[in-house]
Enzyme design. Structure first.
Site, PDB file in Angstrom:
ATOM      1  CB  THR A  58      -1.077  -0.334   1.055  1.00 31.11           C
ATOM      2  OG1 THR A  58      -1.872  -1.497   0.958  1.00 31.11           O
ATOM      3  CG2 THR A  58      -1.902   1.419   1.053  1.00 31.11           C
ATOM      4  CG  HIS A 117      -0.070 -10.244  -3.088  1.00 31.68           C
ATOM      5  ND1 HIS A 117       0.772  -8.458  -2.699  1.00 31.68           N
ATOM      6  CD2 HIS A 117      -1.487  -9.804  -2.451  1.00 31.68           C
ATOM      7  CE1 HIS A 117       0.067  -8.021  -2.284  1.00 31.68           C
ATOM      8  NE2 HIS A 117      -1.123  -8.438  -1.845  1.00 31.68           N
ATOM      9  CB  SER A 147       1.649  -7.028   8.669  1.00 33.59           C
ATOM     10  OG  SER A 147       0.917  -6.388   8.055  1.00 33.59           O
ATOM     11  CB  SER A 237       4.523  10.533   7.186  1.00 29.93           C
ATOM     12  OG  SER A 237       3.326  11.274   7.774  1.00 29.93           O
ATOM     13  NE  ARG A 271      -0.588  -4.082  12.781  1.00 28.71           N
ATOM     14  CZ  ARG A 271      -0.209  -4.109  13.766  1.00 28.71           C
ATOM     15  NH1 ARG A 271      -0.019  -4.208  15.297  1.00 28.71           N
ATOM     16  NH2 ARG A 271       1.628  -5.065  13.850  1.00 28.71           N
TER      17      ARG A 271
END
Length: 317
Positions: A58, A117, A147, A237, A271
């Protein structure tokens, strides 16, 4: 859907000379989808993002979309990332309709930014022939396993499994050397010096995001000024990514949760964004077992994890 052992119509022998008959390939979308992707029309100006799941995909998607589309931050904040840069396998996973599995991608205007993927041998054959730009991102396996666990729980899976148990299951699944994950990454690592491939890692992005942005701009023949760079560094960020609804895959999550209809945890897709975060969450025993699994694979290829992550030997993993 469980993963199915599949066989592509042809192998990328023009890229890698290897005994492909020994390459075990599996894909949860099945043989029909693999055949459709193999025959897919690739455009010369396509840009492809290929990763294992939860390896910074992402993050690099948002970075690449902004570079490709002239740093249009307003447009990026107005539309979901997975609509702007679709996931190759997603439509079929949701709707199981082969005839329309690639409609979203085929409808995109050029230049298309496409995420997958799938391993090298299952990607479109024209990718190996036309060689459009392709970006590959890797990540420390101990971090991406953690993750993946939280991502799975966000979709209603693993509800009766804790993180330590999930990691043990991953170790068992990856017990064959070389494992599927290591075959996935090492094939692209071997091609990292090809002019059409940009190979990087989540850890390199964490260490020096500015340099990665500069390198990708050169790779895509795009210019960036200091004002745009500062906006990129702010927008990308993790503080900003975490609170940005357009990059937290809400569009995909709504469809997947509706399909699977199971209770889920509401974990944010972005996350923690931390390199080495596994140390806070996995037991010493599990880490030792993961280290053993990783090292057996690395020994098979004669590589170190630092080499795969493009890090020098002084960086702690």
């Amino acid at each position: 859907m469980d993963n199915e052992i599949v066989q592509p119509k042809a192998f990328p022998n023009n890229l890698l000379q290897k005994d492909w008959t020994k390459r075990k390939l599996s894909e949860q979308c099945g043989q029909g989808f693999v055949d459709k992707v193999h025959d897919m029309l690739v455009r010369d100006d396509d840009v492809w993002i290929v990763t294992l799941p939860k390896c910074g995909t992402t993050w690099i998607q948002e970075l690449l979309w902004l570079v490709l589309y002239d740093f249009d931050f307003e447009a990026a904040r107005s539309e979901h990332l997975e609509v702007r840069t679709p996931f190759l396998e997603f439509e079929y996973m949701i709707h199981n309709d082969l005839d329309h599995a690639l409609d979203q991608i085929e409808a995109l205007k050029s230049p298309r930014l496409i995420k997958s993927h799938m391993p090298l041998a299952l990607l479109p054959q024209q990718l190996w022939i036309k060689k459009p730009k392709l970006i590959y991102v890797y990540r420390n396996p101990k971090d991406y396993i953690v993750s993946r666990y939280y991502h799975s729980r966000s979709l209603g899976f693993c509800k009766d499994t804790n993180l330590q148990e999930f990691a043990l299951e991953c170790i068992e699944e990856e017990s064959t050397v070389p494992s599927e994950d290591f075959e996935h990454v090492t094939e692209f690592y071997e091609l990292r010096k090809e002019p059409w491939i940009f190979y990087t890692s989540f850890e390199r992005m964490k260490l020096n995001l500015r340099q990665v942005i500069e390198d990708i701009c050169k790779f895509l023949n795009k210019e960036i000024n200091e004002e745009q760079m500062q906006k990129m560094l702010h927008h990308l960020s993790f503080e900003e990514m975490k609170k940005n609804p357009k990059v937290n895959h809400r569009w995909e999550f709504e469809q997947m949760r509706a399909k699977f209809k199971s209770e889920y945890e509401n974990n944010n897709f972005v996350r923690r964004g931390k390199a080495g975060g596994y140390k806070d969450e996995l037991s010493a025993d599990i880490i030792a077992k993961l280290d053993d699994m990783i090292q057996r694979n690395l020994d098979y290829y004669g590589l170190s994890l630092n080499e795969l992550l493009l890090l020098d030997g002084e960086v702690a993993l």
